[in-house]
Design an enzyme around this catalytic site. Structure first.
Site, PDB file in Angstrom:
ATOM      1  N   ASP A  82      38.148  31.260  45.762  1.00  0.00           N
ATOM      2  CA  ASP A  82      38.528  32.371  44.889  1.00  0.00           C
ATOM      3  C   ASP A  82      38.270  33.710  45.605  1.00  0.00           C
ATOM      4  OD1 ASP A  82      39.294  33.533  42.502  1.00  0.00           O
ATOM      5  OD2 ASP A  82      37.333  33.307  41.533  1.00  0.00           O
ATOM      6  N   ALA A 231      35.448  31.208  34.684  1.00  0.00           N
ATOM      7  CA  ALA A 231      34.134  31.285  35.324  1.00  0.00           C
ATOM      8  C   ALA A 231      33.045  31.560  34.290  1.00  0.00           C
ATOM      9  CB  ALA A 231      34.139  32.375  36.402  1.00  0.00           C
TER      10      ALA A 231
HETATM   11 ZN   LIG Z   1      39.573  37.082  39.550  1.00  0.00          ZN
END
Ligand SMILES: [Zn+2]
Length: 284
Positions: A82, A231
């Protein structure tokens, strides 16, 4: 079955009208339980790591065990790095074994974003690595203006030009979403998602999916959004599961036992997200 490239998985998701959860992991358990959740729901999943966690858990370790889990999984599992905030971080991710990386040049002027994305893709192509880029800036949910300021949203015309100039494999877009905990309920610009989907022929990515209302997430799936980064809510599911399970009176407690006890609630939370992203009930 098992390991799949992000690009291939997102194309499949686009064609079959489901959204893929990209779960941000921070430990062996978080990756393992995300894969188990996907197996139990019979859907594909993406395991991804934020490179800023490297001091806590080395990127190469996560790439290694996530790929091993993917190879052994009974459903397609992809592995991704990411938010690489620079060319160097993205290339380090390729070196560390990630088969897919994000280069985030979204805070740069358009031409510089194009340049750093192209440079990253040049290296990625040598290694057969997929590249996600970002246009329009996905800010922080802690700042109301980052959620509501439409000047930061992805422009359809610029997105077409950006994809043409860079050849990126997928594009993260800003459509009213932001990272972390939101100070107010986010309202996604669904018309913009629809227009972006119609204008581009690569998969679209939505960052900051934690705490976006379920209706908006499902509407985005139905409009053709493919990858959904989660997340904050995963981290919170761990925290809340520990809080509910831990016995504060027990002085000789066992962390190992505690981790085993929170596996079921955390996995169930991830399964809920997988069901949310799969309104048309695709199954492997
Ligand atoms: Zn992001």
């Amino acid at each position: 079955m098992a390991y799949i490239k992000v690009k291939e998985l997102l194309r499949h998701a686009t064609d079959h009208h489901y959204g893929v959860a990209a779960i941000n992991v921070f430990s062996y358990e978080s990756a393992c339980w995300a894969v188990r959740a996907a197996e139990q729901e019979h859907v594909p999943i993406i395991i991804q790591l934020y490179p800023g966690f490297d001091p806590h858990i080395a990127c190469r370790h996560v790439a290694s065990f996530a790929l091993d889990m993917a190879e052994k999984a009974s459903v397609p599992v992809a592995v991704h790095l990411d938010h690489s905030a620079s060319y160097e971080i993205a290339v380090a991710g390729i070196r560390d074994g990630f088969p897919s990386v994000m280069i985030d040049g979204s805070s740069l002027p358009f031409d510089e974003n194009v340049a750093v994305t192209r440079k990253t893709i040049e290296v990625a192509r040598i290694f057969g690595v997929d590249v996600e880029a970002e246009l329009g800036h996905v800010g922080s949910g802690s700042r109301a203006e980052d959620i509501t300021d439409t000047s930061k949203y992805t422009s359809i015309e610029e997105a077409v030009e950006f994809v043409r100039q860079t050849g990126c494999d997928s594009l993260a877009v800003a459509v009213g979403n932001a990272h972390g905990v939101y100070v107010q309920v986010p309202h996604l610009d669904l018309d913009r998602i629809k227009a972006l989907r119609a204008a581009l022929d690569i998969p679209l990515v939505l960052h900051g999916c934690s705490d976006i209302p379920d209706e908006s997430i499902q509407a985005s799936v139905n409009l053709g959004m493919s990858k959904f980064n989660i997340a904050t809510e995963i981290d919170r599911a761990f925290y809340q599961s520990v809080r509910r399970t831990i016995n504060m009176e027990e002085e000789k407690g066992s962390l190992f036992r505690l981790m085993n006890e929170i596996e079921a609630p955390v996995t169930e939370f991830i399964r809920g997200k997988l069901r949310l992203l799969n309104p048309n009930r695709y199954r492997v």
